[in-house]
Design an enzyme around this catalytic site. Structure first.
Site, PDB file in Angstrom:
ATOM      1  CE1 TYR A   1     -58.668 -35.830 -88.889  1.00 36.69           C
ATOM      2  CE2 TYR A   1     -56.792 -35.524 -87.446  1.00 36.69           C
ATOM      3  CZ  TYR A   1     -57.489 -36.291 -88.353  1.00 36.69           C
ATOM      4  OH  TYR A   1     -56.995 -37.503 -88.711  1.00 36.69           O
TER       5      TYR A   1
ATOM      6  NE  ARG B   1     -32.980 -35.385 -87.910  1.00 34.22           N
ATOM      7  CZ  ARG B   1     -31.865 -34.792 -87.436  1.00 34.22           C
ATOM      8  NH1 ARG B   1     -31.835 -33.495 -87.236  1.00 34.22           N
ATOM      9  NH2 ARG B   1     -30.803 -35.513 -87.160  1.00 34.22           N
TER      10      ARG B   1
ATOM     11  CE  LYS C   1     -56.761 -36.274 -94.195  1.00 31.97           C
ATOM     12  NZ  LYS C   1     -57.116 -35.471 -93.016  1.00 31.97           N
TER      13      LYS C   1
HETATM   14  C1  PLP Z   1     -56.628 -35.348 -91.639  1.00 34.43           C
HETATM   15  C2  PLP Z   1     -56.661 -34.054 -90.936  1.00 34.43           C
HETATM   16  C3  PLP Z   1     -55.659 -33.667 -90.033  1.00 34.43           C
HETATM   17  C4  PLP Z   1     -54.515 -34.599 -89.652  1.00 34.43           C
HETATM   18  O1  PLP Z   1     -53.694 -34.838 -90.741  1.00 34.43           O
HETATM   19  P1  PLP Z   1     -52.851 -36.212 -90.918  1.00 34.43           P
HETATM   20  O2  PLP Z   1     -52.119 -35.935 -92.187  1.00 34.43           O
HETATM   21  O3  PLP Z   1     -53.829 -37.329 -91.004  1.00 34.43           O
HETATM   22  O4  PLP Z   1     -51.960 -36.333 -89.717  1.00 34.43           O
HETATM   23  C5  PLP Z   1     -55.737 -32.421 -89.453  1.00 34.43           C
HETATM   24  N1  PLP Z   1     -56.764 -31.581 -89.720  1.00 34.43           N
HETATM   25  C6  PLP Z   1     -57.750 -31.918 -90.584  1.00 34.43           C
HETATM   26  C7  PLP Z   1     -58.860 -30.958 -90.826  1.00 34.43           C
HETATM   27  C8  PLP Z   1     -57.745 -33.155 -91.212  1.00 34.43           C
HETATM   28  O5  PLP Z   1     -58.730 -33.493 -92.031  1.00 34.43           O
END
Ligand code: PLP
Length: 419
Positions: free
Chosen positions: A118, A66, A214
């Site tokens: 977001y 961790r 992403k």
């Molecule tokens: C998807 C996303 C998040 C959140 O991320 P997760 O990995 O889904 O928790 C935050 N900011 C933006 C711009 C995103 O596209």
């Protein structure tokens, strides 16, 4: 992970390294050969604990997974280099990254945020941060309003540029200059562009964060987040919370995301080139009301893209409004054959969605429309397929959605033909 002193990049302003350009760093940063076997790829280290030679003296750098482990450390080193940061810390999701940063603020703190953040960030700010006494004010025009919104309690300014799903831009330097006069930190969520296209720390931001889920991982198979920054004090605070809260990614996810990083420059460039082709085709279509794409000269903040983005690239994300209302937008997403109707973004495969009914459905209609999220708005995440195929897919789906080719159905029903 802290980059060791000899590798440390000075705090900004700082020119890009003359030796290690992005592609070289993407492939090699945090990826040394194994000193024992010569393996060019790091092993996945699943061990949760690490032996000590005497009490309190671990044999290597790690004690308990961790707190730190070899795969997370390697990934964090890679991201620190790519974001021109001294430090990077990885989390189990982009949302956990946001939560850790907000947790570092004392009760009574105030945050100023851009309005179209977001959805999950908006939810955290309004439903979770508020419960531990952190207040967030949202503004649709932060460059103009920020000075007036700052109070003695303001500790953080939160920017997402480009914004989701309308792709409006924020001049990071303009906001940071005002924030820094009173020692307020600026956070930029750089998820939509990836470190290849934009490096917010070079424009005055104090922390850059990503949903690694992403573009950084880029293959739609890992949920992860990361924050990168230069301050030693922030490193102490955030490293403590990373361990104390424990919302950390698994070694396997770190290994996969690090593999994704190695092709980030190729993927981000191709996705951006593809989005530029699609945006140009949409702009020329008589069935399209408006196109939101920072790479187009018609984008009202194109000058910011030229200043902040590598080579003025627009990134892989765009949105557009179809003539024909919600029905046409819905039908468009059901008619594409390469673009898959799904939430998320930044993967090698192209995706489409209707934010008003999907990712942004939770926001009341008037609020949504005030931010430009109309029911006829379609959001596209362009992948790395052939750009001409993507253009043809979009134009064909528009023709079907608008109904001008009724009766010309060619055998492929509603839905997606996965090529
Ligand atoms: C998807 C996303 C998040 C959140 O991320 P997760 O990995 O889904 O928790 C935050 N900011 C933006 C711009 C995103 O596209």
């Amino acid at each position: 992970m802290a980059i060791n002193a000899t590798e440390a990049i000075e705090t900004p302003p700082r020119p890009p390294s003359p030796v290690h350009r992005f592609g070289t760093l993407a492939v090699h940063a945090g990826a040394p050969h194994d000193p024992h076997t010569g393996a060019v790829i790091q092993s996945i280290s699943l061990s949760t604990t690490f032996a000590q030679s005497s009490v309190g003296k671990p044999i290597g750098e790690h004690e308990y997974t961790r707190s730190s482990n070899p795969n997370r450390a390697a990934f964090e080193t890679a991201i620190a280099h790519l974001e021109h940061a001294r430090y990077a810390l990885a989390y189990s999701s982009g949302s956990a990254t946001t939560a850790n940063i907000l947790q570092s603020l004392a009760t009574g703190s105030h945050v100023v945020s851009v309005s179209d953040v977001y959805g999950g960030t908006h939810r955290y700010f309004t439903k979770v941060a508020s419960a531990h006494g952190v207040r967030v004010t949202f503004t649709p025009s932060i460059e103009l309003d920020v000075e007036a919104l700052i109070t003695p309690e303001t500790k953080l300014i939160w920017i997402e540029t480009p914004s989701n799903p309308t792709l409006s831009l924020t001049d990071i330097r303009a906001v940071a200059d005002i924030a820094h006069r009173t020692g307020i930190m600026v956070v930029v969520d750089n998820t939509f562009l990836s470190p290849y296209i934009q490096n917010p720390l070079d424009h005055g931001a104090d922390i850059v964060i990503h949903s690694v889920t992403k573009y950084i991982n880029g293959h739609s198979d890992v949920l992860m987040g990361v924050a990168a920054f230069n301050s030693d004090d922030l490193f102490e605070r955030l490293k403590f919370l990373q361990n104390a809260i424990g919302a950390v990614p698994s070694p396997f996810d770190c290994w996969l995301a690090h593999r994704g990083v190695k092709t980030l420059h190729l993927r981000a460039r191709e996705a951006s080139n593809n989005a530029a082709l699609v945006a140009a085709a949409l702009e020329a279509s008589p069935h399209v009301l408006a196109v939101n794409y920072p790479g187009l000269t018609s984008h009202r903040q194109h000058a910011i893209a030229l200043k902040q983005h590598r080579d003025g690239l627009g990134g892989g994300m765009l949105s557009f409004r179809l003539r024909g209302g919600k029905a046409a937008a819905d039908r468009f997403c059901e008619e594409t054959r390469i673009f898959t109707l799904a939430e998320s973004l930044g993967g090698v495969e192209s995706l489409c969605e209707v934010p008003g009914s999907m990712t942004h459905a939770g926001i009341p209609k008037e609020q949504r429309e005030a931010a430009g999220v109309f029911d006829d708005l379609v959001r596209l995440s362009c992948g790395v397929e052939d750009g001409q195929d993507l253009v043809e897919d979009v134009l064909r789906a528009i023709t079907k959605a608008i109904g001008t080719s009724k009766g010309a159905a060619n055998g492929v029903r509603n839905g997606h033909l996965h090529v």
